[in-house]
Design a protein around this motif. Sequence first.
Motif, PDB file in Angstrom:
ATOM      1  N   THR A 109      41.311 -22.728  26.483  1.00 59.05           N
ATOM      2  CA  THR A 109      41.042 -22.310  27.856  1.00 59.05           C
ATOM      3  C   THR A 109      40.657 -20.831  27.932  1.00 59.05           C
ATOM      4  OG1 THR A 109      43.345 -21.706  28.312  1.00 59.05           O
ATOM      5  CG2 THR A 109      42.695 -24.002  28.710  1.00 59.05           C
ATOM      6  N   LYS A 115      41.929 -14.870  26.870  1.00 59.76           N
ATOM      7  CA  LYS A 115      42.013 -13.475  27.301  1.00 59.76           C
ATOM      8  C   LYS A 115      43.070 -12.726  26.497  1.00 59.76           C
ATOM      9  CE  LYS A 115      40.279 -13.860  32.040  1.00 59.76           C
ATOM     10  NZ  LYS A 115      40.594 -13.691  33.478  1.00 59.76           N
ATOM     11  N   GLU A 144      41.635 -18.584  30.124  1.00 59.76           N
ATOM     12  CA  GLU A 144      42.800 -17.733  30.397  1.00 59.76           C
ATOM     13  C   GLU A 144      43.601 -17.448  29.132  1.00 59.76           C
ATOM     14  OE1 GLU A 144      43.561 -16.105  33.135  1.00 59.76           O
ATOM     15  OE2 GLU A 144      41.677 -16.860  33.947  1.00 59.76           O
ATOM     16  N   ARG A 145      43.783 -18.464  28.294  1.00 63.12           N
ATOM     17  CA  ARG A 145      44.532 -18.251  27.050  1.00 63.12           C
ATOM     18  C   ARG A 145      43.759 -17.349  26.090  1.00 63.12           C
ATOM     19  NH1 ARG A 145      48.470 -21.867  25.587  1.00 63.12           N
ATOM     20  NH2 ARG A 145      48.908 -20.311  23.972  1.00 63.12           N
TER      21      ARG A 145
END
Length: 233
Positions: A16, A21, A18-19
């Motif tokens: 993902t 980042k 977000e992960r």
Amino acid sequence: MGDQKCILSVVYGFYTIERRKQLWESLTKIGRKISAPWPIGGDFNSVLQLQDRMRGNTISMAEIQDFNKCVQDLRLSELAWEGEYYTWSNKQDGSDRIWSRIDRMFGNYEWMMQWGHAATTYDVPFISDHAPMNLCLTFSQGTRKTPFKFFNVWAEHESFLSSVQQIWQQRIHSKNMQNIWLKLKTLRPMLRKLNVEEFKFIRKKIEKARIDLDRVQRSITTNFSDELLLEEK
């Protein structure tokens, strides 16, 4: 490599955005403390450019901006490479197959100065979804480098000016001549990449064009058949 030393980082990116980042933040923190030659590569699980995926979901700027920022902040350069451009596929048949470029090797400034001649070779995937990456290290003495050639057709591409401006507006080094030299070094892989993506991989582009044409023809045939049925009624 004899008494030559380097720091190697192998990456496996999360699925993902977000992960991932967290990965970009960690790499940035690590990279700012490294002054030795630093190759970094692996499965980033993220594309870097809008053209890095064939078929599947359209790539958005939100999907690539964090990866791009990490590469720019660390002043990484992608290593020269050989093999197919797309390094991953979902192994599906026909029009369901998706290709993307998510496996890469980068080097920091120190690495490129010492081992910039080293190239990544992408092998045949076989049973894997990914093309294996082989990094061959040889001493630069006696190594023949491929001369860089500028092709005028690049300047006609729609992304040429914006890409050049993006790099040229950066202040990479405090000394003017070193600043210009580093900008030219940064432009070189970008132009090579443009050549590979837009003017080399014609086979895949023809295949994609044929698939798109087949889809349009099927749509026209279906609509025409529907109109005939309505007229008969």
